[in-house]
Structure formats: structure tokens, C-alpha cells
Design a protein around this motif. Structure first.
Motif, short mmCIF file in Angstrom:
data_model
loop_
_atom_site.label_atom_id
_atom_site.label_comp_id
_atom_site.label_asym_id
_atom_site.label_seq_id
_atom_site.Cartn_x
_atom_site.Cartn_y
_atom_site.Cartn_z
N GLY A 154 31.11 39.55 41.47
CA GLY A 154 32.03 40.66 41.72
C GLY A 154 33.40 40.37 41.14
N MET A 158 34.32 46.18 41.42
CA MET A 158 34.50 46.73 42.77
C MET A 158 35.95 46.58 43.18
SD MET A 158 32.32 43.78 44.86
CE MET A 158 30.82 44.60 44.46
N ASP A 159 36.34 47.36 44.19
CA ASP A 159 37.72 47.19 44.65
C ASP A 159 37.78 45.95 45.54
OD1 ASP A 159 37.39 47.96 47.49
OD2 ASP A 159 37.02 49.97 46.70
N ASN A 175 36.20 45.86 49.20
CA ASN A 175 34.73 45.89 49.13
C ASN A 175 34.18 44.57 48.63
OD1 ASN A 175 34.56 48.47 50.12
ND2 ASN A 175 34.35 49.43 48.11
N MET A 176 34.91 43.94 47.71
CA MET A 176 34.46 42.66 47.18
C MET A 176 34.44 41.61 48.29
SD MET A 176 35.96 40.54 43.95
CE MET A 176 37.58 40.57 44.65
N SER A 234 31.51 42.36 50.54
CA SER A 234 30.25 42.02 49.87
C SER A 234 30.01 40.52 49.84
CB SER A 234 30.22 42.56 48.45
OG SER A 234 30.22 43.97 48.46
#
Length: 183
Positions: free
Chosen positions: A36, A75-76, A79-80, A83
Motif C-alpha cells: 500500500g 489508498m488514502d 485506509n492504509m 489495512s
């Protein structure tokens, strides 16, 4: 001799078995790592479809050296992090600050980049430097300290003159001139 061969075989067999042990954190050659990223210049820079930057270059070198297959997933930032915690991605190549809460939830590599904050100030002229010096010299606290120092010097000079004037009349004169000699 037969015992030595048996011992050598046992050692080599132990090493071979130990080398084949699998670890849940290791990746097989066929597994594609999910990496990511979020844009964070100069570390991760995205211009249209082209990715570049310090971390992109470094990750590609590491993956090539280790023979890893990977997929870069944009991804922002929030969210990273989520995740990473849930296992949606395997690795983040973004610069992250290490906090105590984050270090409880995820692993970090050692830092490879350190930055420092600096402050830029206008250059002062020689005249301004002289004015600053004069202001500091006539500062009330400085003048108080200077006055106390001169008072202490005067008291010790007076005491020296008082006790030495009779024994050493050649060095300590009488009157105000003698006090000056004591100083």
C-alpha cells in the motif's frame, strides 16, 4: 570412523530440516505481496500513472534483490493504516511516524531518513548588532550584577588596605590613595 560419519550425517540432516521449516510470516515465491502507498512527496510521488520518489525507488530495489513479486495499491493514509492492521495489505512503503499505539499494532523497519526543523531569519546589519550589544550592556540585570561585582572588589580592596597599611607603608599610602592601592 563409523561414529564420526553418523554424527556428520546427523548434523547435516538437522541443518537441512531446520532450513526447511516454514514460518507464518515468511512469503512463498508464488505469493504476490500487497504493497500500500499514499502520495507523500518526496517519498512517494505520483504523476499521472508514473510512480517515483525515494520510497518507490527503495522498495523496487529491495523487491528486486529479494526476488519478491508485488502489487502496488494506492489508498488514502487512514485506509492504509487500517489495512495494515487487518491484513488487507502486507506492507506500507509510506513514511510513518512511530507512535506507541502504532508500534503495538504493527512492525516498523529502522529509519533511513531523518529530518530537522530549521528557522530562517533575516541577516542583521553591523549597526543592528552594535545596538543589540549596547542594549544588552545597559540591561538592568547586567548593571545590577556589575554593581555587585564592583562593590565586592571595593570591599576586599578596602580590607586589604586597612590591614596592610601599617605593616607595608611603602605599598599602601594613607588616605584615598591608599584605598586605590588596596584595589
Amino acid at each position: 570412523m563409523r561414529l564420526q560419519w553418523s554424527f556428520l550425517f546427523f548434523v547435516l540432516f538437522s541443518i537441512a530440516v531446520r532450513g526447511q521449516s516454514t514460518d507464518d510470516n515468511s512469503f512463498s515465491d508464488s505469493e504476490v505481496l500487497k504493497v500500500g502507498y499514499a502520495t507523500a512527496p518526496p517519498f512517494v510521488v505520483q504523476e499521472d500513472t508514473v510512480l517515483r520518489g525515494i520510497n518507490i525507488w527503495l522498495w523496487k530495489r529491495v523487491a528486486k534483490d529479494l526476488g519478491l513479486e508485488f502489487e502496488l495499491l494506492p489508498m488514502d493514509f487512514s485506509n492504509m493504516l487500517d489495512s495494515l492492521e487487518t491484513g488487507g495489505i502486507d506492507i506500507s512503503i509510506n513514511p510513518l511516524t512511530i507512535t506507541s499505539e502504532r508500534s503495538k499494532k504493527m512492525e516498523f523497519t529502522h529509519s533511513f531518513y531523518a529530518s530537522n526543523s530549521t528557522v530562517a531569519v533575516a541577516e542583521t546589519s553591523s549597526f543592528d548588532k552594535l545596538l543589540d550589544f549596547v542594549r544588552a550592556f545597559f540591561n538592568l540585570n547586567f548593571l545590577k550584577g556589575l554593581g555587585i561585582l564592583l562593590l565586592i572588589i571595593f570591599l576586599f580592596g578596602l580590607a586589604g588596605w586597612y590591614f596592610e597599611r601599617r605593616e607595608n607603608p611603602d605599598h599602601f599610602r594613607s588616605g584615598l590613595h591608599g584605598i586605590w592601592d588596596g584595589l
